[in-house]
Design a protein around this motif. Structure first.
Motif, PDB file in Angstrom:
ATOM      1  N   THR A  59      15.876  34.088 -52.865  1.00  0.00           N
ATOM      2  CA  THR A  59      15.324  33.595 -54.152  1.00  0.00           C
ATOM      3  C   THR A  59      15.617  31.960 -54.056  1.00  0.00           C
ATOM      4  O   THR A  59      16.441  31.660 -53.287  1.00  0.00           O
ATOM      5  N   GLU A 114      16.829  39.880 -49.727  1.00  0.00           N
ATOM      6  CA  GLU A 114      16.202  39.316 -50.951  1.00  0.00           C
ATOM      7  C   GLU A 114      16.497  37.858 -50.988  1.00  0.00           C
ATOM      8  O   GLU A 114      17.392  37.254 -50.576  1.00  0.00           O
ATOM      9  N   THR A 126       8.465  29.789 -51.527  1.00  0.00           N
ATOM     10  CA  THR A 126       9.351  31.123 -51.581  1.00  0.00           C
ATOM     11  C   THR A 126       8.758  32.011 -50.409  1.00  0.00           C
ATOM     12  O   THR A 126       9.755  32.502 -49.585  1.00  0.00           O
TER      13      THR A 126
END
Length: 176
Positions: free
Chosen positions: A31, A29, A8
């Motif tokens: 994910t 962000e 990640t």
């Protein structure tokens, strides 16, 4: 082998460096799971009159999101194509404008499972009650309910899994 956190972090770093600097307000962000990379970027909220109603503000955010989506489509597709080739995962785009978060693309991945009669009856009840259109929709609904209602438990479980990964990685070299 890299841990999920390391994967990640690598992907987040790549997107931070690869996305046009003025695409989002700040870093996105990111994910990551086995199939998908989700990018959520914040865009500036449109200016509205001080006395604007909440309906007017919501409509302005909706318009800003639509304008952003159309204006950035080509560059987002180009970056996603590179990332999909490099990381072997699909890329999904979301945008956040004020209090509104909207997906542009998402991935729905089929999952196979074996269920006993009692579990199938739960799904059939949800279908019969009109909560879901099919057993597959009912199962997805159940998963969403657990994810939403057990958020702190899921976070604790993920922390425990990271601890196990660290301990396993620090263990003795059994190949030598």
């Amino acid at each position: 082998m890299a841990t999920q956190d390391e994967v990640t972090e690598t992907i987040r770093g790549w997107f931070t460096g690869r996305l046009p600097q003025d695409l989002f307000d700040g870093p996105p962000e990111v994910t990551v799971d086995r199939e998908e990379i989700t990018i959520v970027g914040r865009i500036p909220e449109p200016e509205t009159a001080d006395d604007a109603s909440e309906a007017e503000r919501a409509a302005a955010r909706e318009g800003r999101i639509k304008e952003f989506r159309e204006r950035t489509r080509e560059s987002r597709i180009r970056v996603a194509s590179e990332a999909e080739h490099k990381f072997r995962r699909k890329v999904s785009w979301w945008v956040r404008c004020g209090e509104t978060t909207q997906p542009f693309t998402t991935l729905a991945v089929p999952m196979m499972t074996r269920l006993r009669q009692r579990d199938r009856q739960v799904l059939d009840t949800l279908v019969d009650a009109g909560v879901a259109r099919s057993r597959a929709d009912a199962l997805a609904w159940c998963v969403r309910q657990v994810g939403e209602r057990a958020e702190s438990w899921m976070a604790e479980l993920r922390d425990a899994m990271r601890t196990v990964e660290r301990i396993r990685d620090a263990g003795p070299d059994l190949d030598g």
